[in-house]
Design an enzyme around this catalytic site. Structure first.
Site, mmCIF file in Angstrom:
data_model
loop_
_atom_site.group_PDB
_atom_site.id
_atom_site.type_symbol
_atom_site.label_atom_id
_atom_site.label_comp_id
_atom_site.label_asym_id
_atom_site.label_seq_id
_atom_site.Cartn_x
_atom_site.Cartn_y
_atom_site.Cartn_z
ATOM 1 N N ASP A 98 0.840 -1.204 0.000
ATOM 2 C CA ASP A 98 0.000 0.000 0.000
ATOM 3 C C ASP A 98 0.876 1.256 0.000
ATOM 4 O OD1 ASP A 98 0.867 -0.002 2.627
ATOM 5 O OD2 ASP A 98 -1.116 0.264 3.518
ATOM 6 N N SER A 99 2.202 1.051 0.030
ATOM 7 C CA SER A 99 3.129 2.169 -0.211
ATOM 8 C C SER A 99 2.917 2.720 -1.616
ATOM 9 C CB SER A 99 4.584 1.712 -0.030
ATOM 10 O OG SER A 99 4.832 0.520 -0.737
ATOM 11 N N ASP A 141 -1.277 -6.227 -0.453
ATOM 12 C CA ASP A 141 -1.323 -5.525 0.833
ATOM 13 C C ASP A 141 -2.725 -4.949 1.034
ATOM 14 O OD1 ASP A 141 -0.167 -4.606 3.137
ATOM 15 O OD2 ASP A 141 1.005 -3.017 2.181
ATOM 16 N N LYS A 179 -1.424 -9.370 2.927
ATOM 17 C CA LYS A 179 -0.745 -8.907 4.152
ATOM 18 C C LYS A 179 -1.670 -7.930 4.843
ATOM 19 C CE LYS A 179 2.739 -5.703 4.129
ATOM 20 N NZ LYS A 179 2.177 -4.652 5.002
ATOM 21 N N GLU A 229 -1.804 -5.180 8.352
ATOM 22 C CA GLU A 229 -1.098 -4.552 9.470
ATOM 23 C C GLU A 229 -1.870 -4.777 10.760
ATOM 24 O OE1 GLU A 229 -0.232 -0.393 8.817
ATOM 25 O OE2 GLU A 229 0.778 -0.815 6.916
ATOM 26 N N GLU A 261 8.443 -4.246 11.123
ATOM 27 C CA GLU A 261 8.873 -2.951 10.567
ATOM 28 C C GLU A 261 9.380 -2.019 11.668
ATOM 29 O OE1 GLU A 261 6.282 -1.033 7.741
ATOM 30 O OE2 GLU A 261 7.490 0.797 7.735
HETATM 31 O O1 KIV Z 1 3.447 -1.149 1.639
HETATM 32 C C1 KIV Z 1 4.624 -1.503 1.811
HETATM 33 O O2 KIV Z 1 5.524 -1.184 1.030
HETATM 34 C C2 KIV Z 1 4.922 -2.310 2.985
HETATM 35 C C3 KIV Z 1 6.351 -2.642 3.247
HETATM 36 C C4 KIV Z 1 6.999 -1.486 3.892
HETATM 37 C C5 KIV Z 1 6.504 -3.877 4.033
HETATM 38 O O3 KIV Z 1 4.044 -2.655 3.717
#
Ligand code: KIV
Length: 274
Positions: free
Chosen positions: A48-49, A87, A116, A118, A182
């Site tokens: 989600d970055s 994500d 994934k 959080e 992280e």
């Molecule tokens: O979204 C992302 O890039 C991440 C990584 C920092 C693990 O969650």
């Protein structure tokens, strides 16, 4: 079609057992994902970055399912060997945990092997529902940018470190296949890695994790904004790209591009008919 990626999961678990490091990088587009796969990266994360790195948004909280699925599809079309992990964006599960399973299914529909998510209050219950639906889940503890009050190292004192250790243990207990750690002290990451049977993937968590992940734009020197202390630039593409764009502008302005080698001709007899 559900892609369980069972082979990929067994492969990363085997790496923890043998002590071989697991490699993971983010990708948001087809050409980058092709290269990560060719490089033999084990896990490609559609992070989600995407929000800050590619879309120019301020926070990862601002990216939605539509954008994430659009990019997940592009990455999944490129990858033949690696495990593609989608994500879950904030909106996919934090405000409405009951929507989490459906949203996770959409990532699998887009070609991901796993999702994934959080850590948040209620994370273990939500993750369990997704796992019970047959979708592999990678956890994420420590600095969790979707809900963090401040982007800083987490778990520096014993009490805070204990909380993170407990979160990681809970996620293992409910069946997550791996966990991202992280921005935590390396000593804590080491302890968690020793205490868990599932692989830990560190980012800003030191060298003792079972694997490492970075944001690919940081690795490539393409981060338009700030890059964290823990990231490493392996190549500086920004000046190379800028130079190419400037050369293009110059050549077009001067009429040097396109030249004959980059143009097409019409047969003379056809031209005469016009
Ligand atoms: O979204 C992302 O890039 C991440 C990584 C920092 C693990 O969650």
């Amino acid at each position: 079609m559900m892609n369980t990626g069972e082979g990929n999961i067994q492969a990363v678990l085997a790496k923890k057992a043998s002590g071989e490091k697991i490699t993971m990088l983010t990708a948001y587009d087809y050409p980058t994902a092709l290269l990560l796969d060719q490089a033999g990266i084990d896990i490609v994360l559609v992070g989600d970055s995407l929000a800050n790195v590619v879309l120019g948004l301020e926070s990862t909280k601002e990216v939605g399912m539509v954008e994430m699925l659009h990019h997940a599809g592009a990455v999944a079309r490129a990858v033949k060997n690696a495990m593609v992990v989608g994500d879950m964006p904030y909106c996919a599960y934090q405000p409405h945990p009951q929507a989490a399973v459906d949203n996770a299914r959409q990532f699998i529909g887009a070609g991901c092997c796993a999702i994934k998510l959080e850590w948040f209050d209620g994370c273990a219950q939500t993750a369990k529902q997704i796992i019970d639906a047959g979708i592999p889940v990678m956890g994420h503890v420590g600095l969790t940018p979707q809900t963090a009050a401040q982007m800083k190292v987490q778990g520096k004192d014993a009490a805070a470190a204990k909380v993170i250790l407990e979160e990681a243990k809970k996620l293992e207990a409910i069946g997550c296949f791996s966990i991202v750690l992280e921005c935590i002290p390396m000593e804590l990451a080491h302890l968690i890695t020793l205490q868990l049977k599932i692989p830990t993937i560190g980012i800003g968590a030191g060298p003792y994790c079972d694997g490492q992940v970075l944001v690919s734009y940081d690795v490539l020197g393409l981060a338009a904004r700030y890059s964290p202390k823990f990231s490493k630039k392996y190549v500086d593409l920004q000046p190379l790209m800028l130079e190419a764009f400037k050369q293009y502008k110059n050549e077009v302005t001067l009429g040097h591009f396109p030249d004959d080698g980059h143009s097409f001709h019409m047969p003379q007899d056809e031209l005469k008919k016009l």
